[in-house]
Design an enzyme around this catalytic site. Structure first.
Site, PDB file in Angstrom:
ATOM      1  N   TRP A 152     -16.641  47.553  13.737  1.00 19.11           N
ATOM      2  CA  TRP A 152     -17.500  49.048  14.189  1.00 19.11           C
ATOM      3  C   TRP A 152     -18.822  48.867  14.385  1.00 19.11           C
ATOM      4  O   TRP A 152     -19.552  49.556  13.866  1.00 19.11           O
ATOM      5  CB  TRP A 152     -17.152  49.965  12.882  1.00 19.11           C
ATOM      6  CG  TRP A 152     -15.780  49.830  12.366  1.00 19.11           C
ATOM      7  CD1 TRP A 152     -15.348  49.661  11.168  1.00 19.11           C
ATOM      8  CD2 TRP A 152     -14.790  50.300  13.131  1.00 19.11           C
ATOM      9  NE1 TRP A 152     -14.116  49.979  10.903  1.00 19.11           N
ATOM     10  CE2 TRP A 152     -13.451  50.101  12.162  1.00 19.11           C
ATOM     11  CE3 TRP A 152     -14.354  50.657  14.417  1.00 19.11           C
ATOM     12  CZ2 TRP A 152     -12.115  50.340  12.474  1.00 19.11           C
ATOM     13  CZ3 TRP A 152     -13.161  50.868  14.803  1.00 19.11           C
ATOM     14  CH2 TRP A 152     -11.842  50.795  13.728  1.00 19.11           C
TER      15      TRP A 152
ATOM     16  N   GLN B 255     -11.157  76.806  19.970  1.00 17.77           N
ATOM     17  CA  GLN B 255     -10.270  77.945  19.438  1.00 17.77           C
ATOM     18  C   GLN B 255     -10.533  78.914  20.396  1.00 17.77           C
ATOM     19  O   GLN B 255      -9.558  79.756  21.078  1.00 17.77           O
ATOM     20  CB  GLN B 255     -10.272  78.520  18.109  1.00 17.77           C
ATOM     21  CG  GLN B 255      -9.448  79.510  17.635  1.00 17.77           C
ATOM     22  CD  GLN B 255      -8.053  78.980  17.352  1.00 17.77           C
ATOM     23  OE1 GLN B 255      -7.738  77.837  17.194  1.00 17.77           O
ATOM     24  NE2 GLN B 255      -7.084  79.804  17.365  1.00 17.77           N
TER      25      GLN B 255
ATOM     26  N   GLY C 257     -17.320  48.661   4.741  1.00 15.78           N
ATOM     27  CA  GLY C 257     -17.448  50.355   4.666  1.00 15.78           C
ATOM     28  C   GLY C 257     -18.591  50.614   3.846  1.00 15.78           C
ATOM     29  O   GLY C 257     -19.701  50.128   3.632  1.00 15.78           O
ATOM     30  N   SER C 258     -18.347  51.714   2.829  1.00 14.91           N
ATOM     31  CA  SER C 258     -19.515  52.204   1.777  1.00 14.91           C
ATOM     32  C   SER C 258     -19.792  51.213   0.887  1.00 14.91           C
ATOM     33  O   SER C 258     -20.868  51.394   0.361  1.00 14.91           O
ATOM     34  CB  SER C 258     -18.992  53.676   1.409  1.00 14.91           C
ATOM     35  OG  SER C 258     -18.795  54.356   2.379  1.00 14.91           O
TER      36      SER C 258
ATOM     37  N   THR D 279     -19.735  58.646   4.433  1.00 12.98           N
ATOM     38  CA  THR D 279     -18.814  59.639   4.368  1.00 12.98           C
ATOM     39  C   THR D 279     -19.161  60.949   3.702  1.00 12.98           C
ATOM     40  O   THR D 279     -20.096  60.908   2.971  1.00 12.98           O
ATOM     41  CB  THR D 279     -17.477  59.218   3.784  1.00 12.98           C
ATOM     42  OG1 THR D 279     -17.556  58.941   2.270  1.00 12.98           O
ATOM     43  CG2 THR D 279     -17.061  57.997   4.658  1.00 12.98           C
ATOM     44  N   SER D 280     -18.526  62.317   4.133  1.00 16.97           N
ATOM     45  CA  SER D 280     -18.962  63.394   3.232  1.00 16.97           C
ATOM     46  C   SER D 280     -18.669  63.056   1.877  1.00 16.97           C
ATOM     47  O   SER D 280     -19.495  63.696   1.137  1.00 16.97           O
ATOM     48  CB  SER D 280     -17.971  64.546   4.001  1.00 16.97           C
ATOM     49  OG  SER D 280     -18.546  64.650   5.166  1.00 16.97           O
TER      50      SER D 280
ATOM     51  N   THR E  31     -21.976  49.167  16.376  1.00 18.12           N
ATOM     52  CA  THR E  31     -22.556  50.075  17.454  1.00 18.12           C
ATOM     53  C   THR E  31     -23.325  49.330  18.368  1.00 18.12           C
ATOM     54  O   THR E  31     -24.112  48.508  18.146  1.00 18.12           O
ATOM     55  CB  THR E  31     -23.425  51.320  16.894  1.00 18.12           C
ATOM     56  OG1 THR E  31     -22.590  51.865  15.865  1.00 18.12           O
ATOM     57  CG2 THR E  31     -23.812  52.157  18.082  1.00 18.12           C
TER      58      THR E  31
ATOM     59  N   ARG F 261     -14.233  84.391  30.799  1.00 16.18           N
ATOM     60  CA  ARG F 261     -12.725  84.500  30.615  1.00 16.18           C
ATOM     61  C   ARG F 261     -12.256  85.930  30.336  1.00 16.18           C
ATOM     62  O   ARG F 261     -13.025  86.534  29.202  1.00 16.18           O
ATOM     63  CB  ARG F 261     -12.300  83.707  29.230  1.00 16.18           C
ATOM     64  CG  ARG F 261     -10.912  83.752  29.144  1.00 16.18           C
ATOM     65  CD  ARG F 261      -9.754  83.401  30.003  1.00 16.18           C
ATOM     66  NE  ARG F 261      -8.622  83.138  29.534  1.00 16.18           N
ATOM     67  CZ  ARG F 261      -7.348  82.971  30.041  1.00 16.18           C
ATOM     68  NH1 ARG F 261      -7.630  82.783  31.339  1.00 16.18           N
ATOM     69  NH2 ARG F 261      -6.275  82.655  29.449  1.00 16.18           N
TER      70      ARG F 261
ATOM     71  N   GLU G 276     -22.153  56.560   9.023  1.00 19.74           N
ATOM     72  CA  GLU G 276     -23.429  56.678   8.092  1.00 19.74           C
ATOM     73  C   GLU G 276     -23.534  57.216   6.878  1.00 19.74           C
ATOM     74  O   GLU G 276     -24.256  58.141   6.106  1.00 19.74           O
ATOM     75  CB  GLU G 276     -24.707  57.285   8.884  1.00 19.74           C
ATOM     76  CG  GLU G 276     -25.249  56.646  10.198  1.00 19.74           C
ATOM     77  CD  GLU G 276     -25.542  55.266  10.109  1.00 19.74           C
ATOM     78  OE1 GLU G 276     -26.080  54.985   9.039  1.00 19.74           O
ATOM     79  OE2 GLU G 276     -25.255  54.818  11.123  1.00 19.74           O
TER      80      GLU G 276
END
Length: 250
Positions: free
Chosen positions: A28, A205, A3-4, A234-235, A30, A136, A232
């Site tokens: 993972w 929503q 991962g990171s 994480t936050s 791509t 709608r 790319e």
């Protein structure tokens, strides 16, 4: 699969008679299901190193990854390398430069494309929401006449525009080779990925129960949006690096 924590990649490449022998496992990846050539990172002499591996290399196999929450068109796969022998000319750069000279450049480009993709996805959510709110009807009037629906559409509009401008700014700095482009790309990716999750949530929503149905595209948009805060960088990684950069430079 680290991962990171990219510098601690677990795959290993060993030099042997003008070749490299690679052993490891990747996840993972791509387009891993259909690619013909792969850029693989492995520890060589204890240093992260980049090498090219062709699909038809003996000992190299792939396993498709299915059932993902979103981004299902990415053709993800696991890679398995068991005593894969590749020629020494498949070394990218030199031993030990895989992270500093290859991976980080790839990640910088990847973050920019993800940020721009988030803008496109956010725009799609906005357009679908406006279209739906026009047709709608609830309580005898079009949904778009409801002020709370108007508030959500306003927020969607402003946030998509803001993310687009951050991407434009980052792209301009890349074009002129300004070193600040790297951090501005981090900023664009961070904001755009969080933005698109909120915009996609609002789009569902607005659609109500229809937004949870595969008959409407916003259901997929919400699933795809969630992926962008993970890939790319994480936050949370973005928050750490943006904060550190800001603290050091103000």
């Amino acid at each position: 699969m680290v991962g990171s924590d990219a510098k601690n990649v677990q795959s290993v490449a060993v030099a042997s008679d003008h070749n490299y022998v690679i052993n490891g496992h990747k996840k993972w990846i791509t387009m891993g299901q259909i690619a013909d050539i792969y850029l693989v990172f492995a520890q060589c002499e204890g240093k992260p190193t980049a090498l090219l591996v062709e699909r038809n290399t003996p000992g190299f196999t792939t396993t498709p990854i299915t059932g993902m929450l979103g981004a299902r068109a990415s053709m993800l796969a696991e890679l398995h390398l068991a005593d894969c022998v590749i020629p020494e000319e498949n070394l990218v750069g030199s031993v030990g430069t895989g992270l500093s000279h290859v991976a980080l450049h790839c990640l910088d480009y990847g973050r920019y494309t993800v940020a721009c993709g988030c803008v496109g996805l956010g725009q799609a959510c906005l357009e679908q929401s406006v279209h739906y709110s026009r047709k709608r009807r609830q309580f005898g009037k079009a949904l778009r006449e409801n002020q709370l629906i108007q508030k959500m559409i306003t927020g969607m509009t402003v946030n998509v525009k803001a993310a687009r401008l951050l991407c434009y700014h980052s792209g301009y700095l890349k074009d002129v080779m300004d070193p600040d482009s790297i951090m501005e790309t981090w900023t664009a990716k961070y904001f755009a990925s969080k933005m698109v999750n909120q915009v996609a949530s609002d789009a569902v929503q607005i659609h109500g129960a229809n937004g949870c149905s595969r008959d409407y595209p916003v259901e997929r948009y919400l699933r795809d949006a969630r992926i962008n805060e993970i890939i790319e960088g994480t936050s949370q990684m973005h928050e750490m690096l943006i904060a550190l950069h800001t603290i050091r430079n103000i």
